[in-house]
Design a protein around this motif. Structure first.
Motif, PDB file in Angstrom:
ATOM      1  N   LEU A  52       1.336  -1.291  41.078  1.00 59.00           N
ATOM      2  CA  LEU A  52       1.944  -0.378  40.111  1.00 59.00           C
ATOM      3  C   LEU A  52       2.484  -1.152  38.918  1.00 59.00           C
ATOM      4  CD1 LEU A  52       4.000   2.784  40.671  1.00 59.00           C
ATOM      5  CD2 LEU A  52       4.913   1.049  39.130  1.00 59.00           C
ATOM      6  N   LEU A  53       3.110  -2.275  39.175  1.00 58.47           N
ATOM      7  CA  LEU A  53       3.610  -3.105  38.076  1.00 58.47           C
ATOM      8  C   LEU A  53       2.474  -3.473  37.129  1.00 58.47           C
ATOM      9  CD1 LEU A  53       6.086  -4.766  36.957  1.00 58.47           C
ATOM     10  CD2 LEU A  53       5.151  -6.692  38.254  1.00 58.47           C
ATOM     11  N   SER A  86      -1.360 -11.844  43.542  1.00 55.85           N
ATOM     12  CA  SER A  86      -0.803 -11.288  42.309  1.00 55.85           C
ATOM     13  C   SER A  86       0.190 -12.281  41.715  1.00 55.85           C
ATOM     14  CB  SER A  86      -0.109  -9.951  42.571  1.00 55.85           C
ATOM     15  OG  SER A  86       1.062 -10.141  43.335  1.00 55.85           O
ATOM     16  N   ASP A  87       0.315 -12.246  40.409  1.00 55.09           N
ATOM     17  CA  ASP A  87       1.265 -13.121  39.726  1.00 55.09           C
ATOM     18  C   ASP A  87       2.191 -12.250  38.899  1.00 55.09           C
ATOM     19  OD1 ASP A  87       2.674 -15.084  38.453  1.00 55.09           O
ATOM     20  OD2 ASP A  87       0.931 -16.269  37.855  1.00 55.09           O
ATOM     21  N   ALA A  88       3.132 -11.624  39.585  1.00 55.17           N
ATOM     22  CA  ALA A  88       4.023 -10.672  38.932  1.00 55.17           C
ATOM     23  C   ALA A  88       4.872 -11.345  37.862  1.00 55.17           C
ATOM     24  CB  ALA A  88       4.914  -9.992  39.972  1.00 55.17           C
ATOM     25  N   GLN A  89       5.302 -12.572  38.127  1.00 55.57           N
ATOM     26  CA  GLN A  89       6.132 -13.270  37.148  1.00 55.57           C
ATOM     27  C   GLN A  89       5.389 -13.457  35.837  1.00 55.57           C
ATOM     28  OE1 GLN A  89       9.202 -14.018  37.132  1.00 55.57           O
ATOM     29  NE2 GLN A  89       9.990 -14.604  39.142  1.00 55.57           N
ATOM     30  N   LYS A  90       4.118 -13.824  35.919  1.00 57.17           N
ATOM     31  CA  LYS A  90       3.328 -14.025  34.704  1.00 57.17           C
ATOM     32  C   LYS A  90       3.102 -12.696  33.989  1.00 57.17           C
ATOM     33  CE  LYS A  90      -0.929 -16.091  32.902  1.00 57.17           C
ATOM     34  NZ  LYS A  90      -1.230 -14.948  32.005  1.00 57.17           N
ATOM     35  N   PHE A  91       2.872 -11.626  34.763  1.00 52.99           N
ATOM     36  CA  PHE A  91       2.659 -10.314  34.160  1.00 52.99           C
ATOM     37  C   PHE A  91       3.908  -9.882  33.393  1.00 52.99           C
ATOM     38  CE2 PHE A  91       2.360  -5.690  34.038  1.00 52.99           C
ATOM     39  CZ  PHE A  91       1.042  -5.511  33.634  1.00 52.99           C
ATOM     40  N   ILE A  92       5.071 -10.125  33.965  1.00 48.76           N
ATOM     41  CA  ILE A  92       6.322  -9.796  33.280  1.00 48.76           C
ATOM     42  C   ILE A  92       6.472 -10.644  32.024  1.00 48.76           C
ATOM     43  CG2 ILE A  92       8.846  -9.896  33.473  1.00 48.76           C
ATOM     44  CD1 ILE A  92       8.463  -9.216  36.476  1.00 48.76           C
ATOM     45  N   TYR A  93       6.155 -11.915  32.125  1.00 46.29           N
ATOM     46  CA  TYR A  93       6.273 -12.817  30.978  1.00 46.29           C
ATOM     47  C   TYR A  93       5.362 -12.391  29.831  1.00 46.29           C
ATOM     48  CZ  TYR A  93       6.198 -17.078  28.182  1.00 46.29           C
ATOM     49  OH  TYR A  93       6.280 -17.972  27.148  1.00 46.29           O
ATOM     50  N   HIS A 127      15.777  -8.739  33.833  1.00 49.11           N
ATOM     51  CA  HIS A 127      16.921  -8.837  34.742  1.00 49.11           C
ATOM     52  C   HIS A 127      17.116  -7.566  35.552  1.00 49.11           C
ATOM     53  CE1 HIS A 127      17.873 -12.637  32.951  1.00 49.11           C
ATOM     54  NE2 HIS A 127      18.025 -12.107  31.747  1.00 49.11           N
ATOM     55  N   ASN A 128      16.401  -6.499  35.188  1.00 50.14           N
ATOM     56  CA  ASN A 128      16.484  -5.245  35.944  1.00 50.14           C
ATOM     57  C   ASN A 128      15.229  -5.019  36.787  1.00 50.14           C
ATOM     58  OD1 ASN A 128      18.200  -3.125  36.592  1.00 50.14           O
ATOM     59  ND2 ASN A 128      17.335  -1.737  35.076  1.00 50.14           N
ATOM     60  N   ILE A 129      14.417  -6.079  36.897  1.00 50.09           N
ATOM     61  CA  ILE A 129      13.224  -6.037  37.747  1.00 50.09           C
ATOM     62  C   ILE A 129      13.446  -6.996  38.908  1.00 50.09           C
ATOM     63  CG2 ILE A 129      10.734  -6.414  37.894  1.00 50.09           C
ATOM     64  CD1 ILE A 129      10.587  -5.908  34.884  1.00 50.09           C
ATOM     65  N   HIS A 130      13.445  -6.473  40.102  1.00 49.36           N
ATOM     66  CA  HIS A 130      13.704  -7.272  41.291  1.00 49.36           C
ATOM     67  C   HIS A 130      12.385  -7.517  42.018  1.00 49.36           C
ATOM     68  CE1 HIS A 130      18.033  -6.331  40.819  1.00 49.36           C
ATOM     69  NE2 HIS A 130      17.568  -5.145  40.410  1.00 49.36           N
ATOM     70  N   LEU A 131      11.936  -8.758  42.040  1.00 43.74           N
ATOM     71  CA  LEU A 131      10.688  -9.110  42.719  1.00 43.74           C
ATOM     72  C   LEU A 131      10.978  -9.530  44.150  1.00 43.74           C
ATOM     73  CD1 LEU A 131       8.785 -11.101  39.929  1.00 43.74           C
ATOM     74  CD2 LEU A 131       8.581  -8.687  40.554  1.00 43.74           C
ATOM     75  N   VAL A 132      10.252  -8.944  45.077  1.00 40.32           N
ATOM     76  CA  VAL A 132      10.449  -9.194  46.501  1.00 40.32           C
ATOM     77  C   VAL A 132       9.208  -9.889  47.046  1.00 40.32           C
ATOM     78  CG1 VAL A 132      10.971  -8.156  48.736  1.00 40.32           C
ATOM     79  CG2 VAL A 132      11.816  -7.075  46.625  1.00 40.32           C
ATOM     80  N   ASN A 133       9.381 -11.061  47.604  1.00 37.60           N
ATOM     81  CA  ASN A 133       8.252 -11.776  48.181  1.00 37.60           C
ATOM     82  C   ASN A 133       7.941 -11.241  49.574  1.00 37.60           C
ATOM     83  OD1 ASN A 133       7.759 -13.653  46.061  1.00 37.60           O
ATOM     84  ND2 ASN A 133       9.558 -14.812  46.705  1.00 37.60           N
TER      85      ASN A 133
END
Length: 278
Positions: free
Chosen positions: A160-161, A192-199, A209-215
């Motif tokens: 979804l992200l 998936s590379d959620a951190q890169k997608f956010i960046y 800071h309002n997105i909480h990534l859960v491993n």
């Protein structure tokens, strides 16, 4: 931090749930552990909100079946429930509006508790809320969060992200509202590379800071698509969905080659609504 100082959170998962799987349920457990583990939040409830038939996704069976299966899947849970409001809407409802509906409902309930506690609710209170709070027009200003009221956050998987980047699937203002005003709890998956997608996204980076990534350390790649595929091929889905869901599917003969062609050729509701004017 004392519990009284923690922000109470309600996790809301929106989606097709076609059908609901063990992985959908696992997302709630992973997210609750993560949020509670921060020491700043206390997850008090989880809500599953199946999309309405008006979403028009290919292979989407009737909402009444998807809601019934979700209710069967959560019957043993002490904190995850199913809400049929979104599924009952005649038109497809944007996720931002579903979040708004539940946040306003939580705030109204909190206000009633403040007024009536410890007296039981007065008859008609919920009806009055339903009559006065159903204006979800984007033009209506968002209510500021009431102190002490639980905060609803959208629970999702990495898919979804990443869908935020699909042209016309989401309105940019809705993405900003979801991550900026409400917040996102995203369970990442292998590959998936959620951190890169956010960046790479300006709006997501602004509200990072309002997105909480859960491993998800114990990986689980169960998907509704694979479940439907197995059913069409006559293969077992035991241990992939809760047993009551498996029994319901068999009882009602759901997920056949014919059902997979439902809505074939139709444009997905958000793509149609967000289409650029000609």
């Amino acid at each position: 931090m004392e519990d009284a100082e923690k922000t109470e959170v309600v996790l809301l998962a929106c989606g097709s749930f076609n059908p609901i799987t063990n992985m959908h349920l696992r997302l709630f457990e992973l997210a609750r552990d993560h949020m509670n583990g921060t020491g700043r939040y206390q997850v008090v409830k989880g809500i599953i909100s199946p999309v309405s038939d008006a979403y028009r996704k290919k292979g989407l069976v009737a909402a009444r079946h998807r809601v019934a299966m979700a209710e069967l899947a959560t019957q043993s849970s002490q904190w995850v429930t199913v809400d049929a409001w979104e599924s009952l809407q005649k038109r497809w409802t944007e996720t931002a509006q579903v979040l708004r509906h539940h946040q306003e409902k939580l705030q109204a309930s909190h206000q009633e508790d403040q007024l009536d506690s410890p007296v039981l609710e007065r008859p008609g209170r919920k009806r009055k809320w339903a009559e006065e709070r159903q204006d979800l027009s984007p033009k209506k200003a968002l209510e500021p969060p009431r102190k002490g009221a639980p905060r609803v956050k959208l629970l999702c998987g990495a898919d979804l992200l990443e869908s935020f980047g699909v042209p016309r699937l989401w309105k940019s203002e809705d993405i900003a509202l979801i991550v900026g005003h409400y917040g996102l709890v995203c369970v990442t998956r292998a590959g998936s590379d959620a951190q890169k997608f956010i960046y790479d996204s300006e709006v997501l980076w602004q509200h990072r800071h309002n997105i909480h990534l859960v491993n998800e350390w114990v990986t689980n790649d169960i998907s509704s698509t694979r479940i439907r595929q197995a059913l069409r091929r006559g293969q077992s889905i035991r241990y992939l969905v809760p047993d009551p869901v498996r029994d319901y599917i068999a009882q009602h003969g759901l997920y056949s080659h014919e059902s997979e062609e439902l809505n074939a050729g139709l444009t997905l509701a958000p793509l149609e609504r967000n289409a650029a004017p000609s």
